[in-house]
Design a protein around this motif. Structure first.
Motif, PDB file in Angstrom:
ATOM      1  N   CYS A 237     -14.733   0.380  -9.175  1.00 54.43           N
ATOM      2  CA  CYS A 237     -14.302  -0.610  -8.183  1.00 54.43           C
ATOM      3  C   CYS A 237     -12.983  -1.259  -8.587  1.00 54.43           C
ATOM      4  O   CYS A 237     -12.713  -2.406  -8.235  1.00 54.43           O
ATOM      5  N   ARG A 238     -12.153  -0.529  -9.331  1.00 52.63           N
ATOM      6  CA  ARG A 238     -10.940  -1.121  -9.914  1.00 52.63           C
ATOM      7  C   ARG A 238      -9.943  -1.616  -8.884  1.00 52.63           C
ATOM      8  O   ARG A 238      -9.116  -2.480  -9.183  1.00 52.63           O
ATOM      9  N   ASN A 239      -9.987  -1.124  -7.666  1.00 53.69           N
ATOM     10  CA  ASN A 239      -9.023  -1.553  -6.646  1.00 53.69           C
ATOM     11  C   ASN A 239      -9.551  -2.643  -5.733  1.00 53.69           C
ATOM     12  O   ASN A 239      -8.814  -3.141  -4.885  1.00 53.69           O
ATOM     13  N   GLU A 240     -10.808  -3.044  -5.890  1.00 53.56           N
ATOM     14  CA  GLU A 240     -11.438  -3.997  -4.965  1.00 53.56           C
ATOM     15  C   GLU A 240     -10.718  -5.342  -4.900  1.00 53.56           C
ATOM     16  O   GLU A 240     -10.584  -5.910  -3.830  1.00 53.56           O
ATOM     17  N   LEU A 241     -10.288  -5.879  -6.030  1.00 51.40           N
ATOM     18  CA  LEU A 241      -9.660  -7.200  -6.053  1.00 51.40           C
ATOM     19  C   LEU A 241      -8.143  -7.149  -6.246  1.00 51.40           C
ATOM     20  O   LEU A 241      -7.497  -8.189  -6.307  1.00 51.40           O
ATOM     21  N   LEU A 242      -7.588  -5.932  -6.340  1.00 48.87           N
ATOM     22  CA  LEU A 242      -6.134  -5.817  -6.490  1.00 48.87           C
ATOM     23  C   LEU A 242      -5.440  -6.179  -5.186  1.00 48.87           C
ATOM     24  O   LEU A 242      -5.909  -5.841  -4.101  1.00 48.87           O
ATOM     25  N   LYS A 243      -4.325  -6.845  -5.298  1.00 53.52           N
ATOM     26  CA  LYS A 243      -3.504  -7.218  -4.152  1.00 53.52           C
ATOM     27  C   LYS A 243      -2.248  -6.361  -4.152  1.00 53.52           C
ATOM     28  O   LYS A 243      -1.838  -5.821  -5.170  1.00 53.52           O
ATOM     29  N   LYS A 244      -1.605  -6.247  -2.965  1.00 57.78           N
ATOM     30  CA  LYS A 244      -0.366  -5.469  -2.820  1.00 57.78           C
ATOM     31  C   LYS A 244       0.754  -6.362  -2.329  1.00 57.78           C
ATOM     32  O   LYS A 244       0.542  -7.237  -1.505  1.00 57.78           O
ATOM     33  N   ASN A 245       1.956  -6.092  -2.826  1.00 58.05           N
ATOM     34  CA  ASN A 245       3.168  -6.754  -2.364  1.00 58.05           C
ATOM     35  C   ASN A 245       4.163  -5.631  -2.053  1.00 58.05           C
ATOM     36  O   ASN A 245       4.614  -4.936  -2.958  1.00 58.05           O
ATOM     37  N   VAL A 246       4.475  -5.443  -0.784  1.00 56.65           N
ATOM     38  CA  VAL A 246       5.314  -4.325  -0.350  1.00 56.65           C
ATOM     39  C   VAL A 246       6.721  -4.828  -0.028  1.00 56.65           C
ATOM     40  O   VAL A 246       6.890  -5.751   0.783  1.00 56.65           O
ATOM     41  N   LEU A 247       7.721  -4.217  -0.669  1.00 54.36           N
ATOM     42  CA  LEU A 247       9.115  -4.541  -0.347  1.00 54.36           C
ATOM     43  C   LEU A 247       9.489  -3.892   0.982  1.00 54.36           C
ATOM     44  O   LEU A 247       9.210  -2.710   1.200  1.00 54.36           O
ATOM     45  N   THR A 248      10.112  -4.651   1.844  1.00 55.55           N
ATOM     46  CA  THR A 248      10.506  -4.129   3.153  1.00 55.55           C
ATOM     47  C   THR A 248      12.013  -4.101   3.337  1.00 55.55           C
ATOM     48  O   THR A 248      12.501  -3.784   4.410  1.00 55.55           O
ATOM     49  N   ASN A 249      12.763  -4.424   2.276  1.00 56.83           N
ATOM     50  CA  ASN A 249      14.229  -4.486   2.386  1.00 56.83           C
ATOM     51  C   ASN A 249      14.918  -3.184   1.982  1.00 56.83           C
ATOM     52  O   ASN A 249      16.122  -3.153   1.791  1.00 56.83           O
ATOM     53  N   GLY A 250      14.142  -2.104   1.837  1.00 53.66           N
ATOM     54  CA  GLY A 250      14.723  -0.818   1.438  1.00 53.66           C
ATOM     55  C   GLY A 250      14.897  -0.655  -0.059  1.00 53.66           C
ATOM     56  O   GLY A 250      15.293   0.405  -0.526  1.00 53.66           O
ATOM     57  N   ARG A 251      14.612  -1.686  -0.833  1.00 56.58           N
ATOM     58  CA  ARG A 251      14.731  -1.637  -2.290  1.00 56.58           C
ATOM     59  C   ARG A 251      13.403  -1.198  -2.906  1.00 56.58           C
ATOM     60  O   ARG A 251      12.369  -1.183  -2.239  1.00 56.58           O
ATOM     61  N   MET A 252      13.450  -0.858  -4.173  1.00 60.76           N
ATOM     62  CA  MET A 252      12.262  -0.492  -4.949  1.00 60.76           C
ATOM     63  C   MET A 252      12.057  -1.568  -6.018  1.00 60.76           C
ATOM     64  O   MET A 252      13.006  -2.231  -6.432  1.00 60.76           O
TER      65      MET A 252
END
Length: 182
Positions: free
Chosen positions: A67-82
């Motif tokens: 269940c390692r991904n159950e509590l992980l959060k994501k932050n996605v860049l939307t400005n074309g950068r990495m």
């Protein structure tokens, strides 16, 4: 930590806190790991329309391998950068009531325990939950002990890259997680 996350196909850099004494056990993340920042190194990495590449930052508590991904959060860049294009300041605020992740001083994720504790936020199918609840931990258990910081980078592996991922130009992942030499 001010860091520039390394880029490269099938690399997985991460900044995390690991348990010093492992008071809840040694296997399957029973004593927890706090991911402060992790991002796959591929600039392009997809499963259908879903992006898993270096534009996606992951962080949060890990308390069970299955269940390692159950509590992980994501932050996605939307400005074309990495995430690996620039240096960023990755930080964590950790208290008995919550875990807060910040990038460049801005909060991007928060995890708070349920009434029954942080373990109560996981599905019942997670293996360690009954043991942790019986172990007499606090509401934020297993994150109620001493941890140390780890800076790491993995190449490949069986847990961070699903088998159905494709990289640039549609190239499939070059190994199978169930293979003998994965």
């Amino acid at each position: 930590i001010r860091a520039k996350l390394p880029q490269g196909d099938w690399l997985y850099p991460e900044i995390m806190l690991e348990p010093f004494l492992k008071k809840y056990g040694n296997t399957n993340f029973a004593s927890g790991v706090l991911k402060i920042a992790a991002a796959r190194g591929n600039k392009e990495l997809n499963s259908g329309p879903q992006d898993y590449g270096n534009k996606v930052l992951y962080g949060g508590p890990v308390m069970d391998f299955d269940c390692r991904n159950e509590l992980l959060k994501k932050n996605v860049l939307t400005n074309g950068r990495m995430w690996g294009d620039d240096y960023h300041e990755y930080s964590l605020r950790w208290s008995p009531d919550r875990i807060i992740l910040l990038v460049d001083g801005v909060e991007w994720a928060r995890v708070e325990p349920a009434a029954s504790g942080l373990a109560g936020r996981l599905p019942r199918s997670c293996n360690h939950v009954p043991r942790m609840l019986l172990a007499g931990g606090t509401r934020i258990a297993p994150f109620d002990d001493s941890f140390y910081i780890t800076l790491g980078i993995s190449a490949g592996g069986i847990s961070e890259f699903e088998d159905n991922l494709t990289s640039k130009n549609g190239w499939p992942k070059p190994w199978s997680n169930g293979a003998r030499k994965a």
